[in-house]
Design a protein around this motif. Structure first.
Motif, mmCIF file in Angstrom:
data_model
loop_
_atom_site.group_PDB
_atom_site.id
_atom_site.type_symbol
_atom_site.label_atom_id
_atom_site.label_comp_id
_atom_site.label_asym_id
_atom_site.label_seq_id
_atom_site.Cartn_x
_atom_site.Cartn_y
_atom_site.Cartn_z
ATOM 1 N N SER A 36 1.310 -40.527 -23.673
ATOM 2 C CA SER A 36 0.140 -41.363 -23.903
ATOM 3 C C SER A 36 -0.455 -41.005 -25.257
ATOM 4 C CB SER A 36 -0.884 -41.126 -22.791
ATOM 5 O OG SER A 36 -2.047 -41.868 -23.053
ATOM 6 N N THR A 37 -0.377 -41.926 -26.189
ATOM 7 C CA THR A 37 -0.890 -41.661 -27.531
ATOM 8 C C THR A 37 -1.282 -42.972 -28.199
ATOM 9 O OG1 THR A 37 -0.415 -40.688 -29.678
ATOM 10 C CG2 THR A 37 1.418 -41.708 -28.550
ATOM 11 N N ASP A 38 -2.176 -42.859 -29.145
ATOM 12 C CA ASP A 38 -2.555 -44.035 -29.928
ATOM 13 C C ASP A 38 -2.084 -43.910 -31.369
ATOM 14 O OD1 ASP A 38 -4.220 -42.005 -30.730
ATOM 15 O OD2 ASP A 38 -6.039 -43.232 -30.751
ATOM 16 N N MET A 39 -1.157 -43.001 -31.620
ATOM 17 C CA MET A 39 -0.690 -42.800 -32.989
ATOM 18 C C MET A 39 -0.052 -44.061 -33.562
ATOM 19 S SD MET A 39 1.629 -39.776 -34.665
ATOM 20 C CE MET A 39 3.110 -39.991 -33.706
ATOM 21 N N TYR A 40 0.686 -44.801 -32.754
ATOM 22 C CA TYR A 40 1.430 -45.970 -33.233
ATOM 23 C C TYR A 40 0.718 -47.292 -32.933
ATOM 24 C CZ TYR A 40 5.212 -42.551 -33.495
ATOM 25 O OH TYR A 40 5.979 -41.450 -33.783
ATOM 26 N N SER A 41 -0.500 -47.265 -32.433
ATOM 27 C CA SER A 41 -1.189 -48.518 -32.119
ATOM 28 C C SER A 41 -2.686 -48.362 -32.306
ATOM 29 C CB SER A 41 -0.882 -48.956 -30.685
ATOM 30 O OG SER A 41 -1.390 -48.012 -29.756
ATOM 31 N N ARG A 42 -3.326 -49.501 -32.547
ATOM 32 C CA ARG A 42 -4.774 -49.514 -32.720
ATOM 33 C C ARG A 42 -5.289 -50.885 -32.338
ATOM 34 N NH1 ARG A 42 -7.063 -45.803 -36.375
ATOM 35 N NH2 ARG A 42 -5.321 -44.580 -35.615
ATOM 36 N N GLN A 156 6.650 -39.413 -37.963
ATOM 37 C CA GLN A 156 5.848 -39.017 -36.817
ATOM 38 C C GLN A 156 4.588 -38.267 -37.219
ATOM 39 O OE1 GLN A 156 8.177 -37.230 -33.680
ATOM 40 N NE2 GLN A 156 9.964 -38.396 -34.278
ATOM 41 N N ALA A 157 4.091 -38.501 -38.409
ATOM 42 C CA ALA A 157 2.878 -37.836 -38.882
ATOM 43 C C ALA A 157 1.666 -38.697 -38.544
ATOM 44 C CB ALA A 157 2.964 -37.600 -40.384
ATOM 45 N N ARG A 158 0.799 -38.173 -37.695
ATOM 46 C CA ARG A 158 -0.395 -38.919 -37.275
ATOM 47 C C ARG A 158 -1.239 -39.330 -38.481
ATOM 48 N NH1 ARG A 158 -3.573 -40.176 -33.096
ATOM 49 N NH2 ARG A 158 -2.269 -39.186 -31.550
ATOM 50 N N SER A 159 -1.380 -38.455 -39.478
ATOM 51 C CA SER A 159 -2.217 -38.773 -40.640
ATOM 52 C C SER A 159 -1.685 -39.990 -41.404
ATOM 53 C CB SER A 159 -2.325 -37.567 -41.565
ATOM 54 O OG SER A 159 -1.040 -37.183 -42.017
ATOM 55 N N PHE A 160 -0.365 -40.159 -41.436
ATOM 56 C CA PHE A 160 0.255 -41.310 -42.104
ATOM 57 C C PHE A 160 -0.221 -42.610 -41.448
ATOM 58 C CE2 PHE A 160 3.801 -44.360 -42.215
ATOM 59 C CZ PHE A 160 4.040 -44.458 -43.583
ATOM 60 N N TYR A 161 -0.164 -42.658 -40.099
ATOM 61 C CA TYR A 161 -0.577 -43.869 -39.383
ATOM 62 C C TYR A 161 -2.088 -44.037 -39.402
ATOM 63 C CZ TYR A 161 4.259 -44.040 -37.961
ATOM 64 O OH TYR A 161 5.635 -44.100 -37.989
ATOM 65 N N ARG A 163 -4.095 -43.302 -41.851
ATOM 66 C CA ARG A 163 -4.431 -43.915 -43.148
ATOM 67 C C ARG A 163 -4.054 -45.399 -43.161
ATOM 68 N NH1 ARG A 163 -2.168 -39.075 -45.000
ATOM 69 N NH2 ARG A 163 -0.303 -40.170 -45.693
ATOM 70 N N PHE A 164 -2.905 -45.735 -42.566
ATOM 71 C CA PHE A 164 -2.494 -47.139 -42.505
ATOM 72 C C PHE A 164 -3.511 -47.963 -41.714
ATOM 73 C CE2 PHE A 164 -0.390 -50.331 -39.759
ATOM 74 C CZ PHE A 164 -0.114 -51.289 -40.729
ATOM 75 N N PHE A 165 -3.882 -47.476 -40.519
ATOM 76 C CA PHE A 165 -4.814 -48.247 -39.691
ATOM 77 C C PHE A 165 -6.205 -48.324 -40.315
ATOM 78 C CE2 PHE A 165 -1.752 -47.296 -36.140
ATOM 79 C CZ PHE A 165 -1.398 -48.622 -35.925
ATOM 80 N N GLU A 166 -6.638 -47.287 -41.029
ATOM 81 C CA GLU A 166 -7.917 -47.360 -41.739
ATOM 82 C C GLU A 166 -7.890 -48.469 -42.777
ATOM 83 O OE1 GLU A 166 -8.835 -43.555 -43.429
ATOM 84 O OE2 GLU A 166 -8.875 -42.575 -41.452
ATOM 85 N N MET A 167 -6.781 -48.581 -43.486
ATOM 86 C CA MET A 167 -6.669 -49.617 -44.496
ATOM 87 C C MET A 167 -6.603 -51.004 -43.842
ATOM 88 S SD MET A 167 -4.297 -49.692 -47.819
ATOM 89 C CE MET A 167 -5.275 -48.351 -48.451
ATOM 90 N N VAL A 168 -5.889 -51.124 -42.722
ATOM 91 C CA VAL A 168 -5.831 -52.411 -42.009
ATOM 92 C C VAL A 168 -7.234 -52.808 -41.568
ATOM 93 C CG1 VAL A 168 -4.966 -53.589 -39.947
ATOM 94 C CG2 VAL A 168 -3.432 -52.137 -41.282
ATOM 95 N N GLU A 169 -7.978 -51.852 -41.009
ATOM 96 C CA GLU A 169 -9.352 -52.149 -40.575
ATOM 97 C C GLU A 169 -10.203 -52.603 -41.752
ATOM 98 O OE1 GLU A 169 -10.598 -48.561 -38.610
ATOM 99 O OE2 GLU A 169 -9.411 -49.006 -36.820
ATOM 100 N N ALA A 170 -9.994 -52.024 -42.917
ATOM 101 C CA ALA A 170 -10.768 -52.420 -44.101
ATOM 102 C C ALA A 170 -10.441 -53.849 -44.532
ATOM 103 C CB ALA A 170 -10.494 -51.447 -45.251
ATOM 104 N N TYR A 171 -9.236 -54.303 -44.245
ATOM 105 C CA TYR A 171 -8.824 -55.659 -44.625
ATOM 106 C C TYR A 171 -9.114 -56.708 -43.553
ATOM 107 C CZ TYR A 171 -6.483 -54.609 -49.024
ATOM 108 O OH TYR A 171 -6.210 -54.259 -50.313
ATOM 109 N N THR A 172 -9.678 -56.323 -42.426
ATOM 110 C CA THR A 172 -9.991 -57.330 -41.407
ATOM 111 C C THR A 172 -11.134 -58.206 -41.890
ATOM 112 O OG1 THR A 172 -11.496 -55.837 -40.263
ATOM 113 C CG2 THR A 172 -9.213 -55.912 -39.457
#
Length: 190
Positions: A36-42, A156-161, A163-172
């Motif tokens: 159970s993890t949210d590393m690959y989804s948001r 599999q680096a949580r910090s990589f994902y 940063r990606f999701f932070e940027m996606v949220e900024a573009y919403t």
């Protein structure tokens, strides 16, 4: 002496049967087990189409090239060459799915696969036909470089994902353009 071959054959048979009855060695898939993890989804506000559009813009802003894309799925690629004989490419896969009806939210699933290549050199020799002697191979010629895949793994680096999701949220659509600039400034300061 005549019992030795029978004893040897029986010993080999016993070892073979013992080897067959032992469980096969388990592949090391510890990192591939389901947890159970949210590393690959948001979860993001808005529709799956708007979430995928935000993901597309985030990837474009980081130099990824869109390979395949539709309203709810993206495959993007970015290439690196850290050394003269090493080539790395990251393929990003994004799927955007709507959440429950009426929730006005979508879940973005993302994973990135890193493929590593090395340059392999191969030389070609030239052949020259010499009258009565026949053909003669000479060591001069051209050298061809080709990329050979030496590794492939899911990042599999949580910090990589994160940063990606932070940027996606900024573009919403819910975020003003200034928020995108702040995320990009934060990214470049690391």
């Amino acid at each position: 002496m005549s019992n030795f071959p029978r004893f040897f054959a029986a010993s080999l048979s016993a070892l073979f049967l013992a080897g067959c009855s032992a469980p096969p060695p388990r592949a090391n898939i510890e990192s591939g087990e389901f947890v159970s993890t949210d590393m690959y989804s948001r979860a993001l506000p808005g529709t799956n189409v708007s979430a995928c559009e935000a993901a597309r813009r985030a990837l474009l802003s980081q130099g990824y090239v869109m390979r395949d894309m539709n309203a709810s799925q993206i495959n993007a690629l970015k290439k690196f060459q850290p050394t003269a004989d090493r080539h790395v490419q990251v393929e990003f896969h994004v799927v955007c799915e709507p959440n429950a009806d009426g929730s006005n939210s979508a879940t973005v699933f993302a994973n990135a696969v890193r493929d590593t290549y090395t340059v392999k050199k191969s030389s070609n020799s030239a052949s020259i036909g010499v009258g009565a002697v026949g053909s003669l191979s000479l060591p001069f010629g051209t050298t061809d470089d080709s990329l050979v895949k030496v590794g492939s793994e899911t990042i599999q680096a949580r910090s990589f994902y994160d940063r990606f999701f932070e940027m996606v949220e900024a573009y919403t659509d819910e975020n003003p353009p200034a928020a995108v600039g702040r995320v990009l400034d934060d990214e470049h300061s690391h």
